[in-house]
Design a protein around this motif. Structure first.
Motif, PDB file in Angstrom:
ATOM      1  N   ILE A 112       0.839  -1.205   0.000  1.00  0.00           N
ATOM      2  CA  ILE A 112       0.000   0.000   0.000  1.00  0.00           C
ATOM      3  C   ILE A 112       0.870   1.250   0.000  1.00  0.00           C
ATOM      4  CG2 ILE A 112      -1.670   1.313   1.377  1.00  0.00           C
ATOM      5  CD1 ILE A 112      -2.855  -1.399   2.251  1.00  0.00           C
ATOM      6  N   LYS A 113       1.932   1.247   0.799  1.00  0.00           N
ATOM      7  CA  LYS A 113       2.823   2.416   0.854  1.00  0.00           C
ATOM      8  C   LYS A 113       3.583   2.605  -0.447  1.00  0.00           C
ATOM      9  CE  LYS A 113       3.377   2.771   5.799  1.00  0.00           C
ATOM     10  NZ  LYS A 113       4.282   2.782   6.952  1.00  0.00           N
ATOM     11  N   ASP A 114       3.964   1.518  -1.110  1.00  0.00           N
ATOM     12  CA  ASP A 114       4.694   1.618  -2.374  1.00  0.00           C
ATOM     13  C   ASP A 114       3.842   2.226  -3.485  1.00  0.00           C
ATOM     14  OD1 ASP A 114       6.934   0.572  -1.206  1.00  0.00           O
ATOM     15  OD2 ASP A 114       6.695  -1.453  -2.054  1.00  0.00           O
ATOM     16  N   LYS A 115       2.538   2.046  -3.413  1.00  0.00           N
ATOM     17  CA  LYS A 115       1.631   2.626  -4.415  1.00  0.00           C
ATOM     18  C   LYS A 115       1.433   4.129  -4.203  1.00  0.00           C
ATOM     19  CE  LYS A 115       0.337  -0.841  -6.993  1.00  0.00           C
ATOM     20  NZ  LYS A 115       0.486  -0.900  -8.417  1.00  0.00           N
ATOM     21  N   LYS A 116       1.904   4.630  -3.079  1.00  0.00           N
ATOM     22  CA  LYS A 116       1.816   6.054  -2.727  1.00  0.00           C
ATOM     23  C   LYS A 116       0.376   6.564  -2.773  1.00  0.00           C
ATOM     24  CE  LYS A 116       6.482   7.246  -4.116  1.00  0.00           C
ATOM     25  NZ  LYS A 116       7.293   6.971  -3.109  1.00  0.00           N
ATOM     26  N   MET A 117      -0.535   5.758  -2.248  1.00  0.00           N
ATOM     27  CA  MET A 117      -1.931   6.174  -2.145  1.00  0.00           C
ATOM     28  C   MET A 117      -2.093   6.984  -0.866  1.00  0.00           C
ATOM     29  SD  MET A 117      -3.749   2.667  -3.254  1.00  0.00           S
ATOM     30  CE  MET A 117      -4.628   2.740  -4.777  1.00  0.00           C
ATOM     31  N   LYS A 118      -3.083   7.829  -0.845  1.00  0.00           N
ATOM     32  CA  LYS A 118      -3.297   8.702   0.317  1.00  0.00           C
ATOM     33  C   LYS A 118      -4.149   8.000   1.360  1.00  0.00           C
ATOM     34  CE  LYS A 118      -2.633  12.888  -2.272  1.00  0.00           C
ATOM     35  NZ  LYS A 118      -3.156  14.163  -2.696  1.00  0.00           N
ATOM     36  N   VAL A 119      -3.631   6.879   1.862  1.00  0.00           N
ATOM     37  CA  VAL A 119      -4.308   6.107   2.894  1.00  0.00           C
ATOM     38  C   VAL A 119      -3.270   5.665   3.926  1.00  0.00           C
ATOM     39  CG1 VAL A 119      -6.155   5.253   1.393  1.00  0.00           C
ATOM     40  CG2 VAL A 119      -4.063   3.941   1.618  1.00  0.00           C
ATOM     41  N   GLN A 120      -3.761   5.343   5.104  1.00  0.00           N
ATOM     42  CA  GLN A 120      -2.901   4.805   6.149  1.00  0.00           C
ATOM     43  C   GLN A 120      -3.375   3.390   6.461  1.00  0.00           C
ATOM     44  OE1 GLN A 120      -4.506   7.958   6.870  1.00  0.00           O
ATOM     45  NE2 GLN A 120      -2.744   8.919   5.881  1.00  0.00           N
ATOM     46  N   ALA A 121      -2.415   2.488   6.586  1.00  0.00           N
ATOM     47  CA  ALA A 121      -2.740   1.102   6.939  1.00  0.00           C
ATOM     48  C   ALA A 121      -2.091   0.795   8.278  1.00  0.00           C
ATOM     49  CB  ALA A 121      -2.232   0.153   5.870  1.00  0.00           C
ATOM     50  N   SER A 122      -2.862   0.223   9.179  1.00  0.00           N
ATOM     51  CA  SER A 122      -2.321  -0.136  10.489  1.00  0.00           C
ATOM     52  C   SER A 122      -2.675  -1.582  10.808  1.00  0.00           C
ATOM     53  CB  SER A 122      -2.857   0.801  11.571  1.00  0.00           C
ATOM     54  OG  SER A 122      -4.255   0.700  11.648  1.00  0.00           O
ATOM     55  N   ILE A 123      -1.719  -2.284  11.399  1.00  0.00           N
ATOM     56  CA  ILE A 123      -1.911  -3.683  11.773  1.00  0.00           C
ATOM     57  C   ILE A 123      -2.578  -3.719  13.135  1.00  0.00           C
ATOM     58  CG2 ILE A 123      -0.749  -5.858  12.263  1.00  0.00           C
ATOM     59  CD1 ILE A 123       1.509  -4.881  10.398  1.00  0.00           C
ATOM     60  N   GLN A 124      -3.689  -4.451  13.234  1.00  0.00           N
ATOM     61  CA  GLN A 124      -4.408  -4.589  14.503  1.00  0.00           C
ATOM     62  C   GLN A 124      -4.629  -6.069  14.777  1.00  0.00           C
ATOM     63  OE1 GLN A 124      -7.913  -2.187  13.962  1.00  0.00           O
ATOM     64  NE2 GLN A 124      -6.804  -0.335  14.507  1.00  0.00           N
ATOM     65  N   GLY A 125      -3.613  -6.698  15.330  1.00  0.00           N
ATOM     66  CA  GLY A 125      -3.708  -8.125  15.628  1.00  0.00           C
ATOM     67  C   GLY A 125      -3.681  -8.938  14.351  1.00  0.00           C
ATOM     68  N   GLU A 126      -4.772  -9.643  14.073  1.00  0.00           N
ATOM     69  CA  GLU A 126      -4.846 -10.497  12.895  1.00  0.00           C
ATOM     70  C   GLU A 126      -5.619  -9.850  11.752  1.00  0.00           C
ATOM     71  OE1 GLU A 126      -6.418 -14.217  14.294  1.00  0.00           O
ATOM     72  OE2 GLU A 126      -4.421 -14.891  14.844  1.00  0.00           O
ATOM     73  N   LYS A 127      -5.765  -8.536  11.798  1.00  0.00           N
ATOM     74  CA  LYS A 127      -6.421  -7.827  10.707  1.00  0.00           C
ATOM     75  C   LYS A 127      -5.713  -6.500  10.476  1.00  0.00           C
ATOM     76  CE  LYS A 127      -9.967  -5.658  13.567  1.00  0.00           C
ATOM     77  NZ  LYS A 127     -11.398  -5.477  13.767  1.00  0.00           N
ATOM     78  N   LEU A 128      -6.035  -5.857   9.372  1.00  0.00           N
ATOM     79  CA  LEU A 128      -5.475  -4.553   9.042  1.00  0.00           C
ATOM     80  C   LEU A 128      -6.609  -3.557   8.905  1.00  0.00           C
ATOM     81  CD1 LEU A 128      -3.256  -6.566   7.449  1.00  0.00           C
ATOM     82  CD2 LEU A 128      -2.500  -4.356   6.724  1.00  0.00           C
ATOM     83  N   ARG A 129      -6.390  -2.345   9.359  1.00  0.00           N
ATOM     84  CA  ARG A 129      -7.360  -1.277   9.163  1.00  0.00           C
ATOM     85  C   ARG A 129      -6.741  -0.253   8.226  1.00  0.00           C
ATOM     86  NH1 ARG A 129     -10.802   0.362  13.678  1.00  0.00           N
ATOM     87  NH2 ARG A 129     -11.906  -1.412  12.826  1.00  0.00           N
TER      88      ARG A 129
END
Length: 161
Positions: A112-129
């Motif tokens: 997601i970061k490599d695509k340089k999209m304007k979003v934030q991804a965070s790891i929350q246990g066994e899922k991502l938000r």
């Protein structure tokens, strides 16, 4: 701010139904007549038991086809490397993955970061938000992840606007 969760889940009811269907098919197959062979399901672990090792591979194929018919993604299974040989029977364990492992989570965040999209991804246990300002950015992330060939099936839920 819009957000959604990336999860990897398997429907336990559909897994049970596919194991039941595979057992039914096993009883009707000619090459398994008069052979002790069975599928057993306990806590999302399917144990295949047969009299010969090559029959385990055939049983695995039967289970995979039953899973496809029940809309369970075959990428969600993990087959144990070693077959267990006790007495005159061979057995093999097949596990269903629930949740996203840490290594895959980091890989998805990096994608997601490599695509340089304007979003934030965070790891929350066994899922991502994934959160972002625009709904279109989030849908772009979903499309990118669907197109990516990952070793585990992903579902998107909890979409908030």
């Amino acid at each position: 701010m819009p957000s959604f969760d990336i999860v990897s889940e398997v429907d336990a009811v559909e897994v049970k139904n596919s194991v039941d269907n595979a057992n039914r098919e096993l009883s009707t197959r000619f090459d398994f007549r008069n052979v002790e062979a069975s599928f057993e399901l306990k806590e999302l672990v399917v144990t295949l038991k047969a009299e010969a090792e090559f029959q385990l591979q055939q049983m695995e194929d039967i289970l995979r086809s039953a899973m496809v018919k029940r809309s369970v993604d075959p990428k969600a299974i993990k087959v144990d490397e070693k077959d267990i040989h006790t007495g005159k029977t061979f057995s093999r364990n097949i596990r269903f993955q629930q949740g996203i492992e840490q290594v895959l989570s980091k890989k998805i965040v990096k994608m997601i970061k490599d695509k340089k999209m304007k979003v934030q991804a965070s790891i929350q246990g066994e899922k991502l938000r994934v959160t972002g300002k625009k709904r279109d950015d989030l849908q772009g992330v979903m499309a990118m992840l669907k197109a990516a060939e990952l070793e585990q099936p992903l579902q998107f839920n909890n979409f908030r606007d």
